[in-house]
Write a protein that holds these residues in place. Structure first.
Motif, PDB file in Angstrom:
ATOM      1  N   PHE A  16     -14.825  49.657  18.399  1.00 40.64           N
ATOM      2  CA  PHE A  16     -16.030  50.172  19.049  1.00 40.64           C
ATOM      3  C   PHE A  16     -16.392  51.549  18.521  1.00 40.64           C
ATOM      4  O   PHE A  16     -15.533  52.339  18.140  1.00 40.64           O
ATOM      5  CB  PHE A  16     -15.831  50.263  20.559  1.00 40.64           C
ATOM      6  N   ILE A  17     -17.675  51.859  18.530  1.00 42.86           N
ATOM      7  CA  ILE A  17     -18.142  53.183  18.116  1.00 42.86           C
ATOM      8  C   ILE A  17     -17.849  54.199  19.210  1.00 42.86           C
ATOM      9  O   ILE A  17     -17.341  55.277  18.949  1.00 42.86           O
ATOM     10  CB  ILE A  17     -19.650  53.134  17.787  1.00 42.86           C
ATOM     11  N   PHE A  18     -18.158  53.856  20.453  1.00 45.12           N
ATOM     12  CA  PHE A  18     -17.877  54.716  21.606  1.00 45.12           C
ATOM     13  C   PHE A  18     -16.977  53.943  22.563  1.00 45.12           C
ATOM     14  O   PHE A  18     -17.469  53.295  23.490  1.00 45.12           O
ATOM     15  CB  PHE A  18     -19.173  55.131  22.308  1.00 45.12           C
ATOM     16  N   PRO A  19     -15.666  54.007  22.356  1.00 48.32           N
ATOM     17  CA  PRO A  19     -14.782  53.203  23.204  1.00 48.32           C
ATOM     18  C   PRO A  19     -14.769  53.651  24.668  1.00 48.32           C
ATOM     19  O   PRO A  19     -14.509  52.841  25.561  1.00 48.32           O
ATOM     20  CB  PRO A  19     -13.404  53.375  22.565  1.00 48.32           C
ATOM     21  N   GLY A  20     -15.053  54.920  24.940  1.00 46.91           N
ATOM     22  CA  GLY A  20     -15.070  55.384  26.326  1.00 46.91           C
ATOM     23  C   GLY A  20     -16.132  54.692  27.158  1.00 46.91           C
ATOM     24  O   GLY A  20     -15.902  54.327  28.321  1.00 46.91           O
ATOM     25  N   THR A  21     -17.306  54.504  26.570  1.00 50.14           N
ATOM     26  CA  THR A  21     -18.372  53.816  27.299  1.00 50.14           C
ATOM     27  C   THR A  21     -18.053  52.329  27.471  1.00 50.14           C
ATOM     28  O   THR A  21     -18.451  51.726  28.464  1.00 50.14           O
ATOM     29  CB  THR A  21     -19.723  53.970  26.589  1.00 50.14           C
ATOM     30  N   ALA A  84     -31.862  70.860  10.899  1.00 48.97           N
ATOM     31  CA  ALA A  84     -31.169  69.996  11.860  1.00 48.97           C
ATOM     32  C   ALA A  84     -31.992  68.758  12.178  1.00 48.97           C
ATOM     33  O   ALA A  84     -31.460  67.638  12.243  1.00 48.97           O
ATOM     34  CB  ALA A  84     -30.864  70.776  13.135  1.00 48.97           C
ATOM     35  N   ILE A  85     -33.301  68.946  12.365  1.00 48.55           N
ATOM     36  CA  ILE A  85     -34.168  67.794  12.642  1.00 48.55           C
ATOM     37  C   ILE A  85     -34.204  66.854  11.445  1.00 48.55           C
ATOM     38  O   ILE A  85     -34.166  65.629  11.596  1.00 48.55           O
ATOM     39  CB  ILE A  85     -35.577  68.280  13.024  1.00 48.55           C
ATOM     40  N   ALA A  86     -34.244  67.424  10.236  1.00 46.77           N
ATOM     41  CA  ALA A  86     -34.245  66.584   9.028  1.00 46.77           C
ATOM     42  C   ALA A  86     -32.952  65.782   8.918  1.00 46.77           C
ATOM     43  O   ALA A  86     -32.976  64.600   8.553  1.00 46.77           O
ATOM     44  CB  ALA A  86     -34.444  67.455   7.793  1.00 46.77           C
ATOM     45  N   LEU A  87     -31.818  66.404   9.243  1.00 43.10           N
ATOM     46  CA  LEU A  87     -30.547  65.678   9.193  1.00 43.10           C
ATOM     47  C   LEU A  87     -30.483  64.577  10.237  1.00 43.10           C
ATOM     48  O   LEU A  87     -29.922  63.504   9.995  1.00 43.10           O
ATOM     49  CB  LEU A  87     -29.376  66.636   9.374  1.00 43.10           C
ATOM     50  N   ILE A  88     -31.053  64.832  11.405  1.00 35.43           N
ATOM     51  CA  ILE A  88     -31.057  63.806  12.445  1.00 35.43           C
ATOM     52  C   ILE A  88     -31.864  62.589  11.990  1.00 35.43           C
ATOM     53  O   ILE A  88     -31.457  61.444  12.185  1.00 35.43           O
ATOM     54  CB  ILE A  88     -31.605  64.383  13.760  1.00 35.43           C
ATOM     55  N   TYR A  89     -33.003  62.831  11.349  1.00 37.12           N
ATOM     56  CA  TYR A  89     -33.812  61.712  10.873  1.00 37.12           C
ATOM     57  C   TYR A  89     -33.291  61.125   9.568  1.00 37.12           C
ATOM     58  O   TYR A  89     -33.609  59.994   9.227  1.00 37.12           O
ATOM     59  CB  TYR A  89     -35.267  62.138  10.715  1.00 37.12           C
ATOM     60  N   LEU A  90     -32.465  61.873   8.852  1.00 36.58           N
ATOM     61  CA  LEU A  90     -31.906  61.361   7.611  1.00 36.58           C
ATOM     62  C   LEU A  90     -30.785  60.359   7.877  1.00 36.58           C
ATOM     63  O   LEU A  90     -30.574  59.442   7.096  1.00 36.58           O
ATOM     64  CB  LEU A  90     -31.375  62.527   6.774  1.00 36.58           C
ATOM     65  N   PHE A  91     -30.077  60.544   8.987  1.00 38.88           N
ATOM     66  CA  PHE A  91     -28.963  59.650   9.316  1.00 38.88           C
ATOM     67  C   PHE A  91     -29.270  58.834  10.569  1.00 38.88           C
ATOM     68  O   PHE A  91     -28.603  58.962  11.582  1.00 38.88           O
ATOM     69  CB  PHE A  91     -27.678  60.449   9.531  1.00 38.88           C
ATOM     70  N   PRO A  92     -30.302  57.990  10.528  1.00 40.23           N
ATOM     71  CA  PRO A  92     -30.602  57.212  11.722  1.00 40.23           C
ATOM     72  C   PRO A  92     -29.669  56.016  11.887  1.00 40.23           C
ATOM     73  O   PRO A  92     -29.534  55.485  12.971  1.00 40.23           O
ATOM     74  CB  PRO A  92     -32.035  56.737  11.479  1.00 40.23           C
ATOM     75  N   ASN A  93     -29.034  55.612  10.822  1.00 39.21           N
ATOM     76  CA  ASN A  93     -28.209  54.426  10.840  1.00 39.21           C
ATOM     77  C   ASN A  93     -26.762  54.828  11.073  1.00 39.21           C
ATOM     78  O   ASN A  93     -26.243  55.727  10.420  1.00 39.21           O
ATOM     79  CB  ASN A  93     -28.358  53.691   9.504  1.00 39.21           C
ATOM     80  N   ILE A  94     -26.072  54.140  11.959  1.00 39.72           N
ATOM     81  CA  ILE A  94     -24.683  54.462  12.281  1.00 39.72           C
ATOM     82  C   ILE A  94     -23.772  54.208  11.084  1.00 39.72           C
ATOM     83  O   ILE A  94     -22.740  54.859  10.930  1.00 39.72           O
ATOM     84  CB  ILE A  94     -24.227  53.688  13.534  1.00 39.72           C
ATOM     85  N   LEU A  95     -24.164  53.301  10.193  1.00 39.45           N
ATOM     86  CA  LEU A  95     -23.345  53.034   9.011  1.00 39.45           C
ATOM     87  C   LEU A  95     -23.348  54.233   8.061  1.00 39.45           C
ATOM     88  O   LEU A  95     -22.354  54.526   7.407  1.00 39.45           O
ATOM     89  CB  LEU A  95     -23.842  51.781   8.292  1.00 39.45           C
ATOM     90  N   TRP A  96     -24.467  54.955   7.989  1.00 39.53           N
ATOM     91  CA  TRP A  96     -24.520  56.159   7.155  1.00 39.53           C
ATOM     92  C   TRP A  96     -23.618  57.233   7.728  1.00 39.53           C
ATOM     93  O   TRP A  96     -22.993  57.991   7.001  1.00 39.53           O
ATOM     94  CB  TRP A  96     -25.942  56.662   7.073  1.00 39.53           C
ATOM     95  N   ILE A  97     -23.565  57.303   9.049  1.00 39.95           N
ATOM     96  CA  ILE A  97     -22.707  58.295   9.682  1.00 39.95           C
ATOM     97  C   ILE A  97     -21.246  57.971   9.405  1.00 39.95           C
ATOM     98  O   ILE A  97     -20.437  58.862   9.135  1.00 39.95           O
ATOM     99  CB  ILE A  97     -23.000  58.365  11.189  1.00 39.95           C
TER     100      ILE A  97
END
Length: 135
Positions: A16-21, A84-97
């Protein structure tokens, strides 16, 4: 951490990506009117993330404002905010993260072993201004 490992196991925690949830969403209490317990975890997580990101961005911009001779310090803060806003929109996909997390260890080692000595060298080289307070 122990509760998550106890409920999901080692393989389930890594899945899971967020196991706590996931642990909170699997929690069921009969007769309790709330069914989605992960909402109790989401609000503090968002508040903590927002404040941590805001403080980190402010401190980074403040350090650049002090180190670099800038005539308009507001431009530094705006620049960091837009980055910061550019980085947020640059990595919208969890696979990129996840791909970026592979390089996280190398970047962490660079930050730990390069920035403190560079800061100390800058402290030694930089001369104080006239009338400035010395530590």
């Amino acid at each position: 951490g122990v509760t998550i490992l106890g409920n999901l196991g080692r393989e389930g925690t890594g899945h899971f990506i967020f196991p706590g949830t996931e642990v909170l969403s699997s929690l069921h209490l009969p007769g309790w009117p709330v069914e989605r317990f992960e909402l109790f975890l989401t609000l503090p997580w968002l508040i903590a993330t927002f404040t941590s990101l805001g403080i980190a961005l402010y401190l980074a911009a403040f350090a650049c404002q002090i180190l670099l001779p800038v005539k308009k310090p507001a431009l530094v803060y705006w620049g960091f905010g837009l980055a910061a806003i550019a980085l947020i929109y640059l990595f919208p996909n969890i696979l990129w993260i996840h791909l970026l997390q592979k390089y996280e260890r190398v970047l962490t080692l660079l930050v730990i072993y390069l920035i403190p000595p560079a800061s100390f060298l800058l402290f030694l080289v930089r001369k104080p201004e006239e009338g400035a307070k010395q530590w």
